[in-house]
Motif scaffolding. Structure first.
Motif, mmCIF file in Angstrom:
data_model
loop_
_atom_site.group_PDB
_atom_site.id
_atom_site.type_symbol
_atom_site.label_atom_id
_atom_site.label_comp_id
_atom_site.label_asym_id
_atom_site.label_seq_id
_atom_site.Cartn_x
_atom_site.Cartn_y
_atom_site.Cartn_z
ATOM 1 N N VAL A 99 -70.259 11.700 -24.754
ATOM 2 C CA VAL A 99 -70.877 11.763 -23.691
ATOM 3 C C VAL A 99 -71.813 11.940 -24.231
ATOM 4 O O VAL A 99 -73.327 11.401 -23.214
ATOM 5 N N LEU A 100 -72.728 12.875 -25.078
ATOM 6 C CA LEU A 100 -74.597 13.742 -24.885
ATOM 7 C C LEU A 100 -74.784 13.069 -25.972
ATOM 8 O O LEU A 100 -73.920 13.352 -27.173
ATOM 9 N N TRP A 101 -76.239 12.609 -25.967
ATOM 10 C CA TRP A 101 -76.562 12.711 -27.346
ATOM 11 C C TRP A 101 -76.264 13.385 -28.386
ATOM 12 O O TRP A 101 -76.121 13.592 -29.290
ATOM 13 N N ASN A 102 -76.600 14.939 -28.326
ATOM 14 C CA ASN A 102 -76.519 16.098 -29.102
ATOM 15 C C ASN A 102 -75.387 16.063 -29.705
ATOM 16 O O ASN A 102 -75.183 17.430 -30.561
ATOM 17 N N GLU A 103 -74.043 15.569 -28.789
ATOM 18 C CA GLU A 103 -72.048 15.222 -29.449
ATOM 19 C C GLU A 103 -71.791 14.101 -30.807
ATOM 20 O O GLU A 103 -71.094 14.401 -31.227
ATOM 21 N N VAL A 104 -73.226 13.503 -30.506
ATOM 22 C CA VAL A 104 -72.764 11.763 -31.587
ATOM 23 C C VAL A 104 -72.881 12.408 -32.262
ATOM 24 O O VAL A 104 -73.766 13.293 -33.502
ATOM 25 N N LYS A 105 -72.086 12.073 -34.316
ATOM 26 C CA LYS A 105 -71.994 12.314 -34.996
ATOM 27 C C LYS A 105 -73.323 11.946 -35.961
ATOM 28 O O LYS A 105 -73.902 10.829 -35.446
ATOM 29 N N SER A 106 -73.635 12.899 -36.884
ATOM 30 C CA SER A 106 -74.569 12.380 -37.889
ATOM 31 C C SER A 106 -74.533 11.298 -38.516
ATOM 32 O O SER A 106 -75.074 10.433 -38.194
ATOM 33 N N SER A 107 -73.489 10.692 -38.347
ATOM 34 C CA SER A 107 -73.198 9.418 -39.003
ATOM 35 C C SER A 107 -73.675 8.286 -38.082
ATOM 36 O O SER A 107 -74.189 7.480 -39.183
ATOM 37 N N VAL A 108 -72.923 8.643 -37.187
ATOM 38 C CA VAL A 108 -73.119 7.022 -36.342
ATOM 39 C C VAL A 108 -74.816 7.622 -36.060
ATOM 40 O O VAL A 108 -75.489 6.490 -35.910
ATOM 41 N N LYS A 109 -75.404 9.082 -35.951
ATOM 42 C CA LYS A 109 -76.747 8.774 -36.128
ATOM 43 C C LYS A 109 -77.620 7.749 -37.149
ATOM 44 O O LYS A 109 -78.668 6.935 -37.238
ATOM 45 N N ALA A 110 -77.112 8.043 -38.058
ATOM 46 C CA ALA A 110 -77.356 7.462 -39.325
ATOM 47 C C ALA A 110 -77.608 6.157 -39.264
ATOM 48 O O ALA A 110 -78.467 5.090 -40.033
ATOM 49 N N LYS A 111 -76.331 5.888 -39.091
ATOM 50 C CA LYS A 111 -75.785 4.005 -38.394
ATOM 51 C C LYS A 111 -77.159 3.673 -37.812
ATOM 52 O O LYS A 111 -77.858 2.610 -37.532
ATOM 53 N N ILE A 112 -76.725 4.508 -36.519
ATOM 54 C CA ILE A 112 -78.438 3.952 -35.495
ATOM 55 C C ILE A 112 -79.688 3.886 -36.264
ATOM 56 O O ILE A 112 -80.630 3.137 -35.398
ATOM 57 N N GLU A 113 -80.421 5.018 -37.100
ATOM 58 C CA GLU A 113 -81.148 4.642 -37.711
ATOM 59 C C GLU A 113 -81.657 3.847 -38.220
ATOM 60 O O GLU A 113 -82.878 2.629 -38.351
ATOM 61 N N ARG A 114 -80.051 3.255 -39.139
ATOM 62 C CA ARG A 114 -80.492 1.857 -40.258
ATOM 63 C C ARG A 114 -80.545 0.751 -38.816
ATOM 64 O O ARG A 114 -81.565 -0.226 -39.508
ATOM 65 N N LYS A 115 -79.855 0.372 -37.932
ATOM 66 C CA LYS A 115 -79.651 -0.525 -37.306
ATOM 67 C C LYS A 115 -81.127 -0.802 -36.291
ATOM 68 O O LYS A 115 -81.796 -2.031 -36.194
ATOM 69 N N THR A 116 -81.448 0.316 -35.742
ATOM 70 C CA THR A 116 -83.142 0.547 -35.337
ATOM 71 C C THR A 116 -83.999 0.201 -36.137
ATOM 72 O O THR A 116 -85.064 -0.956 -36.180
ATOM 73 N N SER A 117 -84.216 0.047 -37.099
ATOM 74 C CA SER A 117 -85.076 -0.387 -38.751
ATOM 75 C C SER A 117 -85.227 -1.437 -38.818
ATOM 76 O O SER A 117 -85.934 -2.331 -38.678
ATOM 77 N N HIS A 118 -83.612 -1.591 -38.367
ATOM 78 C CA HIS A 118 -83.510 -3.147 -39.396
ATOM 79 C C HIS A 118 -83.902 -4.185 -37.720
ATOM 80 O O HIS A 118 -84.874 -5.074 -38.418
ATOM 81 N N ILE A 119 -84.133 -3.750 -36.688
ATOM 82 C CA ILE A 119 -84.190 -4.716 -36.078
ATOM 83 C C ILE A 119 -85.805 -4.384 -35.528
ATOM 84 O O ILE A 119 -86.734 -5.605 -35.187
ATOM 85 N N ALA A 120 -86.255 -3.528 -35.480
ATOM 86 C CA ALA A 120 -88.344 -3.219 -35.996
ATOM 87 C C ALA A 120 -88.461 -3.973 -36.642
ATOM 88 O O ALA A 120 -89.870 -4.815 -36.537
ATOM 89 N N ASP A 121 -87.747 -4.212 -37.823
ATOM 90 C CA ASP A 121 -88.770 -4.947 -39.572
ATOM 91 C C ASP A 121 -88.567 -5.965 -39.164
ATOM 92 O O ASP A 121 -89.553 -7.429 -39.120
ATOM 93 N N ARG A 122 -87.658 -6.657 -38.566
ATOM 94 C CA ARG A 122 -87.589 -8.139 -37.874
ATOM 95 C C ARG A 122 -88.728 -8.668 -36.994
ATOM 96 O O ARG A 122 -88.867 -9.558 -37.144
#
Length: 233
Positions: free
Chosen positions: A158-181
């Motif tokens: 529910v809260l951003w600070n409760e999101v698991k580190s593995s999910v945040k790592a996935k978000i980092e990868r996906k946002t980087s990919h879209i930004a690069d494109r």
């Protein structure tokens, strides 16, 4: 690049953080403008149809809406985000998008849209991101934007600070990919064949009188019923 973010909610939760993360990977902070719904715009379309039949400036909410419209028009990249509400985008986002029906390709599209890129972002604790993203993507597509990316994340929290580190790592990868494109595509993305065909079809419709006189006069003034196009051929 100039980036505008329209947030479908006032609070700064997971969806907000993902959008800002992406925007900051695309451009500098001083090139990012943000709007929050319903704080920055909260009116519902009243169905008067004046925008379709006559002029969008006759909308009773035109002046309230104008500041966001101008920011959207000036941006190179548009980001729309929304947490999932009952498998769709928020009512605030939908209410805002409802005010741009006149700007769809079947009516009076803004030519600046044909040189932009956009991203739709949604999050949920579980599911529904595909539907929420479609709500937003439909409008962007019919505005004429040729390149639209979708990012839906099941944050399982529910809260951003409760999101698991593995999910945040996935978000980092996906946002980087879209930004690069986005950066690789540049500020002049190519209009798709589907978009060109649809535009050509509407030029014929407006050559024959259009859905309304306001539409046909607009297309004529742009030279679109002839050979002019809002993109480089």
């Amino acid at each position: 690049m100039k980036v505008v973010i329209v947030h479908g909610q006032n609070h700064k939760g997971s969806t907000y953080h993902i959008s800002v993360m992406l925007a900051e990977k695309i451009t500098e902070k001083n090139e990012i403008r943000e709007f929050f719904l319903p704080k920055d715009f909260s009116d519902f379309c009243c169905g008067c149809t004046k925008c379709f039949a006559k002029d969008e400036k006759l909308c009773p909410h035109y002046e309230k809406l104008r500041f966001i419209t101008e920011a959207v028009d000036e941006a190179d990249v548009i980001i729309l985000d929304s947490p999932v509400y009952v498998y769709h985008c928020t009512g605030s986002m939908k209410a805002w998008l409802d005010h741009y029906g006149w700007r769809w390709l079947v009516h009076r599209p803004e030519e600046k849209m044909f040189s932009k890129q956009a991203v739709v972002i949604s999050t949920a604790a579980g599911a529904g991101m595909r539907y929420a993203n479609k709500d937003m993507k439909d409008s962007l597509s019919f505005w004429g934007i040729p390149k639209i990316y979708s990012l839906g994340i099941a944050v399982r929290a529910v809260l951003w600070n409760e999101v698991k580190s593995s999910v945040k790592a996935k978000i980092e990868r996906k946002t980087s990919h879209i930004a690069d494109r986005i950066k690789a595509c540049g500020i002049k993305p190519r209009v798709s064949l589907k978009g060109r065909i649809f535009f050509y079809a509407m030029s014929i419709v407006n050559r024959k009188g259009g859905i309304s006189s306001a539409d046909s006069e607009y297309w004529k003034s742009k030279g679109w019923i002839e050979k002019n196009r809002p993109w480089k051929v």
